[in-house]
Design a protein around this motif. Structure first.
Motif, short mmCIF file in Angstrom:
data_model
loop_
_atom_site.label_atom_id
_atom_site.label_comp_id
_atom_site.label_asym_id
_atom_site.label_seq_id
_atom_site.Cartn_x
_atom_site.Cartn_y
_atom_site.Cartn_z
N GLN A 239 0.83 -1.21 0.00
CA GLN A 239 0.00 0.00 0.00
C GLN A 239 0.86 1.25 0.00
OE1 GLN A 239 -3.39 -0.11 -0.42
NE2 GLN A 239 -3.00 2.06 -0.84
N ASP A 243 0.72 4.10 -2.86
CA ASP A 243 0.49 5.50 -2.52
C ASP A 243 1.60 6.40 -3.06
OD1 ASP A 243 -1.79 4.75 -1.21
OD2 ASP A 243 -0.87 4.74 0.80
N THR A 246 1.21 6.57 -7.27
CA THR A 246 -0.04 6.92 -7.95
C THR A 246 -0.41 8.35 -7.59
OG1 THR A 246 -1.32 6.01 -6.10
CG2 THR A 246 -0.98 4.59 -8.01
#
Length: 608
Positions: A239, A243, A246
């Motif tokens: 994750q 993060d 993107t």
């Protein structure tokens, strides 16, 4: 003798003297703890096939995809911080796959003929891709009933099926992820009458071809999408990587972590967990009702024993502790049994998709789960027994030793209503009026049971009429049916125990009044009929309330939790509901007949 040892010995001795009642207590709590354990461990049991597939195929930690215009950005992710290995980008096209008389949408990925370092699909039958040869994702091939050597058509071109394979880069069909193909795709059931936008893929399967074959299917190279498989130095930090890579100008690549793919792959287990957790609540309510009635009946049967304990020096606290200890011991045994049965049964309620390797394993028992199950078992036991135990402990020693019959409450309106009724109904109304709280528990018990059966009818009809329900194939639907069957069996078993317990408690509580009625001329058959009717009449009220609003409200709650579409569900017809209510009354009559008959034929002189 120590105080704790004394309490335990007295509790164990009383349980041994009343083994049938102890077994009913155990069964009531065991049903709830088993269902709760299944709900807690089912997800872990379902993880094993995906993790086996991920290990065998060196599955990616992150799958990134994008359109042809974003290809430079996609390629740059291969050298991003934290990436240790990658494969791709691979071209992806969309199209219709036709195999015989079967047609389905498909996402077609172009791959090298050699083995990739990341996401190397495991061939389960046949061989890997070659010019003119297609490899079908195993669950997709199973749904289409394909065999190696069959011919399929993709975008009006014929290809030979050379093999089947599994991958951990995408959930198995029909829950496959949607790679960014134009104009997109949708999974699940389409509502009848709804029209999908032109070109939108519906429940697309996964097909692998060579890169050259995929490019030849696209009329415009810019219409292709691309997919990139990434391996990270920290697989648990997906994750954070997503993060960091993107958002912002020029960053159009969509990414999916392996944890998200795992969640989609075990969606069946998650839905099964929701059903089982709701079942746990229903069974917990039934268990509390069952224990409350059984405890009340046992307290009535133990009145003289309470007086003896207090007469020989037992304090109210000691008496209450002895009475509570019986149910705490049963609850602890039920918790241990529920943990064992639920853990061993979980693999049977989760079926691995044809698109994954291996089978569900026996999940580990963690301390958190043990404590949760024990807490629920003890909570059910304490909630049901605390008030009756304290009330019995505070009763008068002299009155307890006398164990006299409880004087009936005279109610003029009830006497006026029942006076002209047949003797069984006259006695039944008065029996019910003596214990209004027990009548309420009986009504609630039947209402909970019928509500559960109402929901089961709705879900069974939905699974029967909706193809690929919720994105499931035939094998997954079969597993959900197994879960519903398990829930049904446990629910009906506990409801039957409840009916027997309530009837037997009523028999014990009315032994003096029943004997008096017989002494004044009532026959054993009339007394038996009265005891049974005292349970059947509340059962009718409970069955009606269980259908509406109980069943309707429960289904609405499940639909809200799962995010389902109630418009696609077929509610039971009026004749089905009428049969359900009638069947409830017939079953209640049969279950209450035996204990009522035993109570109605006790010798009058012995009781009086």
């Amino acid at each position: 003798m120590g105080r704790i040892l004394l309490v335990v010995r007295l509790a164990v001795r009383d349980l041994r003297r009343r083994r049938t009642e102890a077994a009913l207590l155990l069964l009531a709590i065991l049903a709830a703890t088993t269902t709760l354990t299944l709900a807690l461990v089912l997800g872990d049991a379902a993880r094993d096939p995906y993790e086996s597939t991920r290990e065998a195929t060196n599955g990616p930690d992150v799958v990134a995809n994008g359109q042809a215009a974003g290809l430079p950005r996609l390629e740059s992710l291969a050298t991003a911080a934290g990436v240790t290995d990658h494969s791709g980008p691979f071209p992806v096209a969309s199209g219709k796959l036709q195999a015989g008389d079967r047609t389905s949408d498909a996402q077609i990925v172009g791959r090298d003929t050699g083995v990739a370092s990341v996401d190397r699909p495991e061939v389960t039958q046949g061989s890997w891709v070659s010019d003119g040869g297609a490899v079908i994702e195993a669950a997709f091939a199973n749904a289409l009933e394909l065999r190696v050597g069959d011919s399929i058509t993709l975008a009006d071109r014929s290809f030979e099926v050379v093999g089947f394979a599994v991958t951990a880069a995408m959930p198995p069909y029909p829950g496959s992820s949607c790679i960014v193909v134009r104009p997109g795709c949708v999974n699940g059931v389409v509502t009848e009458g709804q029209t999908l936008p032109p070109g939108l893929l519906h429940n697309p399967g996964l097909v692998w071809l060579t890169q050259a074959d995929v490019r030849s299917l696209a009329a415009d190279p810019n219409s292709l999408s691309y997919v990139l498989n990434l391996k990270l130095a920290d697989p648990e930090g997906t994750q954070a990587f997503i993060d960091a890579n993107t958002g912002g100008p020029g960053r159009s690549a969509g990414m999916q972590s392996w944890q998200d793919i795992l969640t989609d792959a075990i969606e069946l287990a998650r839905d099964s967990q929701i059903l089982l957790l709701i079942g746990t609540w229903l069974l917990g309510l039934l268990a509390v009702a069952s224990l409350s009635v059984l405890v009340g009946g046992r307290m009535a049967d133990q009145t003289r024993r309470v007086g003896l304990l207090k007469a020989v020096g037992g304090t109210p606290g000691l008496v209450a502790a002895v009475l509570l200890a019986e149910y705490v011991l049963v609850a602890l045994v039920a918790a241990a049994g529920g943990l064992a049965i639920g853990t061993l049964t979980a693999p049977l309620l989760t079926e691995s998709s044809a698109g994954l390797l291996g089978s569900a394993g026996t999940p580990a028992i963690t301390m958190t789960r043990i404590l949760v199950v024990i807490a629920v078992a003890l909570g059910v036991a304490v909630i049901a027994t605390a008030v009756p135990a304290v009330r019995a402990a505070r009763s008068s020693t002299v009155n307890a030793l006398a164990d006299a019959a409880r004087p009936p409450q005279r109610m003029g309106w009830l006497i006026a209503i029942s006076a002209r009724l047949p003797v069984p109904l006259l006695l039944a109304l008065r029996v019910a009026a003596r214990r209004p709280r027990r009548v309420v528990l009986g009504v609630a018990s039947i209402a909970v049971t019928v509500s559960g059966i109402y929901v089961l009818l709705v879900l069974n009809s939905f699974l029967s009429t909706q193809p690929l329900t919720g994105g499931y194939g035939d094998s997954q639907v079969r597993v959900l049916r197994h879960v519903l069957l398990t829930w049904t069996v446990i629910l009906l078993t506990l409801a039957a125990v409840n009916a027997i317990v309530i009837t037997w408690a009523t028999v014990l509580d009315n032994r003096h009044s029943s004997a008096l009625a017989r002494a004044l001329g009532a026959t054993p058959g009339e007394v038996t009929g009265a005891l049974a009717a005292a349970q059947v009449l509340p059962a009718f009220v409970g069955a009606v309330l269980g259908v509406f609003p109980g069943g309707f409200a429960l289904f609405a709650a499940i639909n809200g939790i799962t995010g389902g579409d109630s418009d696609r569900a077929t509610l039971p017809s009026l004749w089905q509901l009428a049969v359900l209510i009638l069947a409830t009354l017939l079953v209640m009559t049969a279950l209450t007949a035996v204990p009522a008959r035993l109570g109605g034929r006790r010798p009058v002189t012995d009781t009086l």
